[in-house]
Design a protein around this motif. Sequence first.
Motif, PDB file in Angstrom:
ATOM      1  N   LYS A  38       0.824  -1.212   0.000  1.00  8.92           N
ATOM      2  CA  LYS A  38       0.000   0.000   0.000  1.00  8.92           C
ATOM      3  C   LYS A  38       0.858   1.263   0.000  1.00  8.92           C
TER       4      LYS A  38
ATOM      5  N   GLN B  57       2.403   1.695  -3.473  1.00 10.92           N
ATOM      6  CA  GLN B  57       1.422   2.202  -4.432  1.00 10.92           C
ATOM      7  C   GLN B  57       1.172   3.687  -4.235  1.00 10.92           C
TER       8      GLN B  57
ATOM      9  N   ALA C 199       3.547  -2.660  -7.973  1.00  9.68           N
ATOM     10  CA  ALA C 199       3.107  -1.282  -7.754  1.00  9.68           C
ATOM     11  C   ALA C 199       3.725  -0.300  -8.742  1.00  9.68           C
TER      12      ALA C 199
END
Length: 445
Positions: free
Chosen positions: A166, A169, A228
């Motif tokens: 996360k 990204q 990502a």
Amino acid sequence: MIIKNAKVALPNENEFKSLDIKIKQGKIFQVGRNLSGENEIDATGMILFPGAIDPHVHFDEPGYTQREDFYHGSCAAISGGVTTVIDMPCTSIPPVTNLVNLKNKLNVIKNKSVVDFGLFGGVSKQSYDDFENNMIELAEFVLGFKTYFISGMETFQRLNYTQFLKVLQFSNKINRPILLHAEDYDYIQKAENLEREKGSQWINYYNSRPEIVEILAVKNAVALAEQANANLHIVHLGTSKAAELLSGKERISGETAPHYLEFNFDDLERIGDALKTAPVVKRKGNSKKLWQLLNDGIINFVASDHAPASENGKNTNSAWDDYSGIPGSGTLFPYLYSEGFVKRKIKLDRFLKIVSENAAKRYGIFDRKGSIEIGKDADLILLDPNKKWEVKGEKFYSKGKITPFEGKTFQGRVIKTILRGKVVYDVKKGIVQNPGFGKYLKAKK
């Protein structure tokens, strides 16, 4: 200022050029022959390098100043030719995981450094719930964001793979690289429990985090970064097979440190606590491969991971309890010059990338730092290539005096270090500028 008759290390050149350097208002104004002006420095017989960049230091302020602080750490750096450092977010109290904490840190250190400095922000388990807002607010002020797959710091705990993905990204939205301490958490947790039952010797510590822990972590990190399409940088690579995994990866880079290039596990058993780091130094033969990967450009540059400790912190008589970290910013450039450029005959162009250029590019400061070019900051190292000197920790400017390089002789002596056109370190006079001369750096927008 005019620096006369130096052998100048220009970018993209593999031979030194006999040139003069004219400096105005802290910038390189002119490079040529037979230049004249006031305040001349005769550099006959000397080599003039761009100031080295150490993009991985723990100057421990505020919060851990019993180990190091920004003044002593920066003095150590400048004495070894380092004119720019980037400080890690995790060894501060509070850690630099949000804008409030960064401003607190800046308020403490702003008038203490004698080298120019940037800061990294960080994302930890504790800060993860609000990491997007924190990263947005910090992006303007930091040169990247540090994360861990395993951490021994209660105030800055690790991210799991889902959290790390996360963060990768989201990093694309703010155009800052993500830095990672890459060792496999699960392997180390289980292996350490087993090894602690066996003893507290160096072989037990090594067996708790051998080569495979870096290989597993880097392999997984690369896979996540590619998913990502993110900018990832692996810090302090100690295992050559892990570093090889970065080959051909456009947006993924890596650094190693001098202790991984120089030492192996046999040295750890011989030297002991002065060489304890995390990651640990690896088996014989690994260092030679790391040098090759560095020379070939698979490893992008070298950083010190400067993290000293007091004698009490280092000498606990237990491999588990000795502090993991060594002073290194002051010996970074001298080591690479002596052991890389002189001994291993790394070409000049590649050497300059390793010590200055690549880190400046990676962290968005190449418009000002990282090479001898007109218009850039006059950050320079005047080095006597004929002088040899012996490393003695007691003479370090750092608060940390315990070094694995104790007694080692280096070829080439830093005579003067110049930052923005001012001599800051002189081998005969010591530090000649006041605390606070160093400026805080932000990345180019």
